[in-house]
Design a protein around this motif. Sequence first.
Motif, short mmCIF file in Angstrom:
data_model
loop_
_atom_site.label_atom_id
_atom_site.label_comp_id
_atom_site.label_asym_id
_atom_site.label_seq_id
_atom_site.Cartn_x
_atom_site.Cartn_y
_atom_site.Cartn_z
N GLY A 1 30.18 42.69 62.54
CA GLY A 1 29.00 42.33 62.04
C GLY A 1 28.22 42.25 63.00
O GLY A 1 27.61 42.20 63.83
N THR A 2 26.49 42.63 62.48
CA THR A 2 25.39 42.88 62.63
C THR A 2 24.83 41.73 62.88
O THR A 2 23.26 41.62 62.72
CB THR A 2 24.72 44.01 62.18
N GLY A 3 25.24 40.72 61.36
CA GLY A 3 24.51 39.78 61.12
C GLY A 3 25.01 38.73 62.31
O GLY A 3 25.44 38.49 63.14
N PRO A 4 24.00 37.02 61.28
CA PRO A 4 24.21 36.11 62.80
C PRO A 4 25.13 35.24 62.93
O PRO A 4 25.46 34.93 64.55
CB PRO A 4 23.52 34.69 61.66
N SER A 5 26.34 35.65 62.23
CA SER A 5 27.90 35.18 62.50
C SER A 5 28.31 36.34 63.83
O SER A 5 29.45 35.69 64.84
CB SER A 5 28.97 35.09 61.61
N ARG B 1 34.60 41.20 72.96
CA ARG B 1 33.28 40.95 73.21
C ARG B 1 33.49 40.16 74.68
O ARG B 1 34.35 38.99 74.27
CB ARG B 1 32.23 40.18 72.17
N THR B 2 32.04 39.76 74.84
CA THR B 2 32.19 39.40 76.69
C THR B 2 31.03 37.74 75.72
O THR B 2 30.21 38.16 75.25
CB THR B 2 31.47 40.04 77.26
N GLN B 3 31.44 36.84 76.01
CA GLN B 3 30.90 35.84 75.40
C GLN B 3 29.70 35.65 76.76
O GLN B 3 30.53 35.51 77.49
CB GLN B 3 31.49 34.59 75.72
N THR B 4 28.60 35.81 76.49
CA THR B 4 27.64 35.03 76.86
C THR B 4 28.04 33.38 77.77
O THR B 4 28.06 32.39 76.70
CB THR B 4 26.02 34.69 76.39
N PRO C 1 24.76 36.13 68.12
CA PRO C 1 24.82 35.07 67.66
C PRO C 1 24.88 34.10 69.65
O PRO C 1 25.36 33.20 69.58
CB PRO C 1 26.14 34.61 67.49
N ALA C 2 25.76 35.21 70.32
CA ALA C 2 25.62 34.09 71.45
C ALA C 2 24.84 34.12 72.69
O ALA C 2 24.35 32.66 73.21
CB ALA C 2 26.59 35.22 72.45
N GLU C 3 23.25 34.80 72.53
CA GLU C 3 22.37 33.99 72.89
C GLU C 3 21.70 32.95 72.26
O GLU C 3 20.80 32.47 72.83
CB GLU C 3 21.69 35.47 72.76
N LYS C 4 22.01 33.27 71.22
CA LYS C 4 21.41 31.50 70.10
C LYS C 4 21.78 30.68 70.70
O LYS C 4 20.78 30.26 70.95
CB LYS C 4 21.45 32.42 68.56
N ASP C 5 23.21 30.92 70.49
CA ASP C 5 24.05 29.29 71.29
C ASP C 5 23.92 29.14 72.66
O ASP C 5 23.80 27.97 72.88
CB ASP C 5 25.16 29.65 71.24
N ALA C 6 23.76 29.91 73.56
CA ALA C 6 22.73 29.67 74.66
C ALA C 6 21.67 29.41 75.02
O ALA C 6 21.53 28.18 75.88
CB ALA C 6 23.32 30.92 75.47
N ALA C 7 20.61 29.53 74.11
CA ALA C 7 19.39 28.66 73.62
C ALA C 7 19.50 27.96 73.62
O ALA C 7 18.21 26.72 74.33
CB ALA C 7 18.49 30.04 73.58
N ILE C 8 20.22 27.78 72.59
CA ILE C 8 19.81 25.89 71.87
C ILE C 8 21.03 25.53 71.70
O ILE C 8 22.60 25.61 71.31
CB ILE C 8 19.41 26.13 70.08
#
Length: 661
Positions: free
Chosen positions: A556-560, A4-7, A269-276
């Motif tokens: 998976g398509t979940g939060p993790s 996966r490409t990490q943001t 999750p990458a978008e979430k981690d980048a935003a907060i």
Amino acid sequence: MASRTQTPRNAPRAPAAARRGRGGRGGGGGLRSDRDGDLTMDIAVKGRGRIGKPTPPPSASRDLTSRISRGGARGGSILSGRARGAILRQAAASDISMKEARAPARQGGLTELKVTGWEKSKASSDADGGVSSLIKWMEKKASHKLGSRAKQVKIKKSHVEGSELVISVPAEDVGALVRISGYVWAGATVKIERVGAGTEEPGISTADLKATLKGVLERRYNADTKLLDLSALGQDADLQKQSIFEKKSTTQKFFPALMKVLEGAFDTPAEKDAAISSVSLANNELVDLTHVTTLSLTLPKLHNLDLSNNSLRKLSSLDNWRRRFFQLEHLVLSGNPIEQNDPEYPAEIMKWYPKLRLLNNIQVRTEEEVNSKATVTDLPFPVRTPLFQDQDGIAENFVRTFFAGFDSDRPALSGHYYDDQSDFSYAVNTQAPRDPAATGHTEKQEWDQYIKNSRNLKKIDHLPARTSRLFRGTQAISDSFASLPRTRHPDLATEARKWMIEAHIQPGVPDPSGNSPMGVDGFMIVVHGEYDELDSSGTQVTKKRSFDRTFIIGPGTGPSGVRVVNDMLTVRAYGGAQAFEPESVGEDAQQQNVAPADAVPQLPAGLTVEVAEQMVAELQKQTGMNVQFSKDCLEAAGWDFAKGMETFASVKGNLGPEAFA
């Protein structure tokens, strides 16, 4: 697992800081104020230490919160309150289920709402009585800003009926508009409710509750500083209006529900981690982390965390987040009783968080020390193992997170890693050999809590019985987890010799997106170890068990971004960890003509013999060299693993066959 490409994240290195709205205290009769100057958010409150009169802030002003939330309301509690109000029935593992409100009127696929109180505004002198300005204001206030995609609320139709403004909006926007009921516009308190709601107070629908929680998150999120300010939640006007903290049951489920809404706001999750990158939980009267533990599952890559001005009395109050937040750089604990009760706690906190630079705004590590520490701790696990294949730290992060979550919050864990197609089963092996050195007496019926659903296929050959003991889906797995005794596994870092962990690339794992019919690469992770079985209070050890657990994980398509495809657990009587122990270092060294590890000269400060052994083993695995040459290579590199790899790359062309195993 597929690559996966990490943001990329540009997380701040300095302490988190953010603007907070200013408002008078104790006045306004329920009116609220925002930064546009047209709302008044303060409310009159009563009581002390509950959802009521704010607790005066401590005098210390050097912590992170003093810059994050100076001028905002302080005090309040997310852990106490009197019983009355709405009930949150589900949180971490599923959608929030609430009593449905009376069905609103619908017209042409739209839902009608009535707006009152606006006719007394300062805009009433406008040509249209202020209607157009009011509509623009409602659309602006109800629009969503947090998450992967902004959601602009639009009012499709409107007309005036006497003193009421009737508006028509899509059903998904109803909750967002009802949430701003009670806000002040142009000097008038605007009330928004469903058409036909009558005088009865309606129940809270799922959509309304989610809209309320998302509104709380949006108001408290600062995109410029990447700060989510969850301080003084007990004084939040929107939450008080829903009576969230006035009953123990709703208080316990509130934070997991809030985290679930936060996860749903982002696509990945990458978008979430980048935003907060920063979170403040200051001024919440937390006595431990029981009710907020899901933060570590939702935002595992936080850089800054503020827990100041709570009621954390001892280090054990923070156990739920021990060895979590591996990217944490700044932690604030000032204003907690732990400062007086345990003056030595900073040394232990530094062990928990290897990248911590600042503690209570005081530098505890330099950049060089952090980088040096990372050289050691970035190795997968300090555990001897035949094989540990990993990619982007996926397998390692799963193991670190899973067992900590299994011990502390199983409902949140099941919602985090399992989906409707996940399988879980467990079996009891009552005939496994015991620890020959054990002297304790084995109690009768010690398998009571396990045997009912044990799926030991050597003993159960009846198909319906076998089928009923295979749990599929998030809810079934969560229920099965709840039926098992409470546990406490050894710490992966400090008690590594009690674990044996292997990871293998597993091809053909089902792809939930359906893009790869032949499956994708995942991991098979096999874990052998032990755990303490605890009583119902979670404080007293009742038995010690050994276990074997095999996971198949994939995308998976979940939060993790990771899901458990299959999870098989075998529980057996405690058999010790002798099988995991390496042979004597001295004997192994003699066989390899190597000096014992105890004789390793001039190890750098902070590098233990055990970690040095693991570095040698890891270099062996990555280069194929034998123990002697691996050790020599690391010594030449000053026991810097990265430099050791560079040294090997520069000389491998000149090495003879004697250098390799």
